[in-house]
Design a protein around this motif. Structure first.
Motif, PDB file in Angstrom:
ATOM      1  N   ARG A  93       0.820  -1.212   0.000  1.00 53.35           N
ATOM      2  CA  ARG A  93       0.000   0.000   0.000  1.00 53.35           C
ATOM      3  C   ARG A  93       0.852   1.260   0.000  1.00 53.35           C
ATOM      4  NH1 ARG A  93      -0.191   2.733   3.696  1.00 53.35           N
ATOM      5  NH2 ARG A  93      -2.100   3.744   2.970  1.00 53.35           N
ATOM      6  N   ALA A  94       2.116   1.170   0.391  1.00 56.89           N
ATOM      7  CA  ALA A  94       2.954   2.381   0.385  1.00 56.89           C
ATOM      8  C   ALA A  94       3.234   2.843  -1.044  1.00 56.89           C
ATOM      9  CB  ALA A  94       4.263   2.100   1.114  1.00 56.89           C
ATOM     10  N   SER A  95       2.845   1.988  -2.037  1.00 55.87           N
ATOM     11  CA  SER A  95       3.005   2.417  -3.444  1.00 55.87           C
ATOM     12  C   SER A  95       2.260   3.716  -3.698  1.00 55.87           C
ATOM     13  CB  SER A  95       2.416   1.362  -4.375  1.00 55.87           C
ATOM     14  OG  SER A  95       2.659   0.077  -3.888  1.00 55.87           O
ATOM     15  N   ARG A 122      -6.786   1.609   5.499  1.00 54.98           N
ATOM     16  CA  ARG A 122      -5.682   2.539   5.239  1.00 54.98           C
ATOM     17  C   ARG A 122      -6.175   3.596   4.247  1.00 54.98           C
ATOM     18  NH1 ARG A 122      -0.873  -0.002   6.821  1.00 54.98           N
ATOM     19  NH2 ARG A 122       0.067   2.052   6.768  1.00 54.98           N
ATOM     20  N   PRO A 123      -7.025   4.526   4.686  1.00 57.06           N
ATOM     21  CA  PRO A 123      -7.591   5.531   3.772  1.00 57.06           C
ATOM     22  C   PRO A 123      -6.517   6.492   3.244  1.00 57.06           C
ATOM     23  CG  PRO A 123      -8.055   6.123   6.032  1.00 57.06           C
ATOM     24  CD  PRO A 123      -7.427   4.765   6.075  1.00 57.06           C
ATOM     25  N   ILE A 124      -6.821   7.146   2.121  1.00 54.18           N
ATOM     26  CA  ILE A 124      -5.892   8.176   1.626  1.00 54.18           C
ATOM     27  C   ILE A 124      -6.631   9.485   1.391  1.00 54.18           C
ATOM     28  CG2 ILE A 124      -4.265   6.513   0.608  1.00 54.18           C
ATOM     29  CD1 ILE A 124      -5.443   7.253  -2.140  1.00 54.18           C
ATOM     30  N   ALA A 191       6.096  14.736  11.302  1.00 53.67           N
ATOM     31  CA  ALA A 191       7.446  15.226  11.636  1.00 53.67           C
ATOM     32  C   ALA A 191       8.459  14.082  11.741  1.00 53.67           C
ATOM     33  CB  ALA A 191       7.389  15.997  12.942  1.00 53.67           C
ATOM     34  N   GLU A 192       8.069  12.879  11.284  1.00 56.84           N
ATOM     35  CA  GLU A 192       8.956  11.706  11.400  1.00 56.84           C
ATOM     36  C   GLU A 192      10.326  11.971  10.766  1.00 56.84           C
ATOM     37  OE1 GLU A 192       5.295   9.810  12.768  1.00 56.84           O
ATOM     38  OE2 GLU A 192       5.845  11.504  11.510  1.00 56.84           O
ATOM     39  N   PRO A 193      11.387  11.343  11.275  1.00 57.19           N
ATOM     40  CA  PRO A 193      12.724  11.484  10.663  1.00 57.19           C
ATOM     41  C   PRO A 193      12.742  11.088   9.186  1.00 57.19           C
ATOM     42  CG  PRO A 193      12.885  10.417  12.800  1.00 57.19           C
ATOM     43  CD  PRO A 193      11.425  10.527  12.494  1.00 57.19           C
TER      44      PRO A 193
HETATM   45  C1  EPZ Z   1       3.511   5.204   7.649  1.00 60.05           C
HETATM   46  O1  EPZ Z   1       2.318   4.712   7.094  1.00 60.05           O
HETATM   47  C2  EPZ Z   1       4.424   3.996   7.830  1.00 60.05           C
HETATM   48  N1  EPZ Z   1       4.657   3.373   6.523  1.00 60.05           N
HETATM   49  C3  EPZ Z   1       3.767   3.003   8.779  1.00 60.05           C
HETATM   50  O2  EPZ Z   1       4.698   1.956   8.987  1.00 60.05           O
HETATM   51  C4  EPZ Z   1       3.499   3.683  10.102  1.00 60.05           C
HETATM   52  O3  EPZ Z   1       2.846   2.778  10.968  1.00 60.05           O
HETATM   53  C5  EPZ Z   1       2.624   4.920   9.870  1.00 60.05           C
HETATM   54  O4  EPZ Z   1       3.271   5.800   8.933  1.00 60.05           O
HETATM   55  C6  EPZ Z   1       2.367   5.708  11.150  1.00 60.05           C
HETATM   56  O5  EPZ Z   1       3.594   6.115  11.694  1.00 60.05           O
HETATM   57  C7  EPZ Z   1       5.553   3.924   5.691  1.00 60.05           C
HETATM   58  O6  EPZ Z   1       6.152   4.956   5.968  1.00 60.05           O
HETATM   59  C8  EPZ Z   1       5.787   3.188   4.391  1.00 60.05           C
HETATM   60  P1  EPZ Z   1      -0.258   7.494   8.170  1.00 60.05           P
HETATM   61  P2  EPZ Z   1       1.217   5.770   6.542  1.00 60.05           P
HETATM   62  O7  EPZ Z   1      -0.797   8.080   6.911  1.00 60.05           O
HETATM   63  O8  EPZ Z   1       1.881   7.001   6.075  1.00 60.05           O
HETATM   64  C9  EPZ Z   1      -4.886   7.721   9.077  1.00 60.05           C
HETATM   65  C10 EPZ Z   1       5.521  -0.191   8.987  1.00 60.05           C
HETATM   66  O9  EPZ Z   1       5.344  -1.028   9.863  1.00 60.05           O
HETATM   67  N2  EPZ Z   1      -5.017   8.309   7.725  1.00 60.05           N
HETATM   68  O10 EPZ Z   1       0.745   8.288   8.959  1.00 60.05           O
HETATM   69  O11 EPZ Z   1       0.354   5.029   5.593  1.00 60.05           O
HETATM   70  C11 EPZ Z   1      -4.402   6.278   9.053  1.00 60.05           C
HETATM   71  O12 EPZ Z   1      -5.472   5.385   8.853  1.00 60.05           O
HETATM   72  C12 EPZ Z   1       4.374   0.648   8.505  1.00 60.05           C
HETATM   73  O13 EPZ Z   1       6.624   0.079   8.466  1.00 60.05           O
HETATM   74  C13 EPZ Z   1      -6.235   8.823   7.306  1.00 60.05           C
HETATM   75  O14 EPZ Z   1      -7.223   8.782   8.033  1.00 60.05           O
HETATM   76  O15 EPZ Z   1       0.394   6.076   7.852  1.00 60.05           O
HETATM   77  C14 EPZ Z   1      -3.788   6.136  10.425  1.00 60.05           C
HETATM   78  O16 EPZ Z   1      -4.813   5.905  11.362  1.00 60.05           O
HETATM   79  C15 EPZ Z   1       3.057   0.116   9.008  1.00 60.05           C
HETATM   80  N3  EPZ Z   1      -6.328   9.367   6.064  1.00 60.05           N
HETATM   81  C16 EPZ Z   1      -3.175   7.518  10.678  1.00 60.05           C
HETATM   82  O17 EPZ Z   1      -3.864   8.413   9.800  1.00 60.05           O
HETATM   83  C17 EPZ Z   1      -5.255   9.443   5.215  1.00 60.05           C
HETATM   84  O18 EPZ Z   1      -5.402   9.988   4.098  1.00 60.05           O
HETATM   85  C18 EPZ Z   1      -1.683   7.604  10.378  1.00 60.05           C
HETATM   86  O19 EPZ Z   1      -1.486   7.058   9.090  1.00 60.05           O
HETATM   87  C19 EPZ Z   1      -4.022   8.918   5.655  1.00 60.05           C
HETATM   88  C20 EPZ Z   1      -3.922   8.361   6.913  1.00 60.05           C
END
Ligand code: EPZ
Length: 424
Positions: A93-95, A122-124, A191-193
């Motif tokens: 999904r990170a694609s 995992r909404p976007i 703000a992640e690294p």
């Molecule tokens: C990144 O995912 C990481 N993946 C995840 O790591 C990590 O758990 C996550 O950040 C949180 O730190 C990568 O960097 C490839 P988010 P990401 O968008 O960006 C909600 C691992 O184990 N949200 O920060 O997809 C979402 O559902 C993986 O390496 C919306 O509601 O996560 C979640 O509850 C697993 N709408 C929260 O925000 C959106 O449009 C944080 O998600 C996007 C997200």
């Protein structure tokens, strides 16, 4: 690849040093960012993980020339296609983080909507709100998200969601904004690294980004970007995972982690010190030593960086299983991310879930059992529990581990663990 499983023979003490690999969650968006220039980019310290291989498959499909020499990748996106098909995107999904660079570079993109996964939906929606804020048309049809913009214009964009900032959403908007007209301000930015690492790479390519690492990132658009070379930061989650392994099974000699940036995992090291473990810090190493007195369970809540990372939640559950007293973890980012609890209970853990809070009462012993990996970090937690348990733990679906940990079993064996990787 045939299905494999790990057989962990528990009770072996761990000692010695381990080198931490480059960060998966930094390398993924940085590789996507190479789409923003027709010139060659060189990315160093890229870990050999299946998730990265999936990203390379997508980049090749989009027209990139990709050359790999051990941890160094050369990528050249001279002419890009703008459609990333479902059969590639569904694997990871990170694609979704190719949307931003494709929109920035080609002013259009079609990417299959990522499915959910075991840690939850995992909404976007926040990504799409951001693209619209830059002037893009967004259409969702046939399982694809389609973006189109005659012109991208900078604007003030708020990316805060119900669960706080979005990491990949921040990456995506930053990568689209670098070639937009004018100034973009991202409010509520992650703000992640890994976001900072991406911003540093983009600035090396000629972008004008300030404020990365804070909740407010400012991007001034430029006409085009050029190639650049970059070293990916060390993986702070792999580092945290090895610190927990050392806490659970370490000897008086301790377990030393090399190639880490301690300032990236202070929430994790603070938690371990509060529990009673001793940590020794040097510029790029951390050594974890057993607690002088019995370590105690603590109360944790996962938060956006710099708070306690959700990607370390499962590993702390494994640690709390074998720590005196009660440890609790509240999961505020992915409330369903507790697949590991039922498996830990099969190993004798005393754990229960109240809403999005896991409550773990330390037990004297865990016993090895056949368990099933579910998501990347839950799988790591099962390996950690297996290292500590009496007897043999068989962990199936090891592909989950290989998505995010480079040679986890080999690295643990080098520290004294007894682990076999066999065909399932
Ligand atoms: C990144 O995912 C990481 N993946 C995840 O790591 C990590 O758990 C996550 O950040 C949180 O730190 C990568 O960097 C490839 P988010 P990401 O968008 O960006 C909600 C691992 O184990 N949200 O920060 O997809 C979402 O559902 C993986 O390496 C919306 O509601 O996560 C979640 O509850 C697993 N709408 C929260 O925000 C959106 O449009 C944080 O998600 C996007 C997200």
């Amino acid at each position: 690849m045939a299905l494999q499983k790990l057989i962990v023979h528990g009770g072996r003490p761990l000692a010695g040093s381990v080198r931490i690999s480059g960060s998966k969650n930094s390398a993924l968006p940085i590789l996507a960012a190479t789409l923003l220039t027709r010139e060659t980019c060189v990315i160093n310290h890229v870990p050999d993980l299946s998730d990265l291989n999936f990203m390379l498959q997508i980049l090749s499909h989009l027209g990139c020339e990709v050359e790999r020499a051990s941890g160094t990748l050369q990528v050249k996106a001279e002419n890009v296609k703008t459609v990333a098909p479902y059969d590639l995107v569904r694997k990871m999904r990170a694609s979704v983080c190719v949307l931003g660079p494709l929109l920035g570079r080609a002013k259009e993109a079609t990417v299959a909507l990522p499915g959910g996964c075991v840690i939850g939906d995992r909404p976007i929606d926040l990504h799409l709100r951001g693209f619209e804020g830059l002037g893009a048309m967004v259409r969702v049809e046939g399982g694809d998200v389609r973006l189109f913009a005659s012109q991208l214009r900078g604007d003030e964009i708020n990316l805060r969601g119900k669960y706080g900032p979005t990491v990949l959403g921040t990456d995506n908007i930053m990568m689209a904004a670098v070639l937009a007209e004018g100034r973009t301000v991202i409010d509520g930015a992650a703000a992640e690294p890994e976001v900072v690492d991406l911003a540093n790479f983009l600035n090396k390519m000629g972008a004008k980004i300030t404020g990365a690492g804070t909740r407010r990132i400012v991007i001034d658009g430029v006409p085009e970007l050029h190639g650049a070379e970059h070293d990916v930061i060390p993986d702070r989650i792999e580092a945290g995972t090895f610190l927990v392994a050392g806490a659970m099974c370490g000897t008086r000699e301790g377990v030393k982690l090399r190639n880490v940036q301690p300032e990236h995992l202070t929430a994790v090291t603070d938690a371990l010190v509060t529990m009673g473990y001793r940590l020794a810090f040097e510029p790029s190493t951390i050594t974890v030593l057993p607690a002088e007195r019995a370590s105690r369970g603590i109360t944790l809540s996962t938060e956006p960086y710099p708070g306690f990372p959700t990607d370390m939640q499962a590993q702390m559950c494994a640690l709390f299983c074998c720590t005196e007293g009660v440890g609790t973890v509240t999961e505020n980012i992915f409330p369903q991310r507790f697949m590991h609890l039922s498996e830990l209970k099969r190993m004798g853990a005393n754990a229960r879930l109240e809403g999005a809070t896991a409550i773990l009462q330390g037990v004297d012993r865990l016993s090895g059992a056949p368990v099933m990996a579910s998501d990347l970090r839950a799988s790591a937690a099962l390996v950690l529990a297996g290292l500590r348990a009496e007897g043999q733990t068989e962990i199936s679906r090891v592909y989950h581990i290989d998505r995010g940990y480079e040679n986890l079993d080999d690295k643990l064996i080098a520290l004294g663990a007894e682990i076999e990787r066999v065909r399932a």
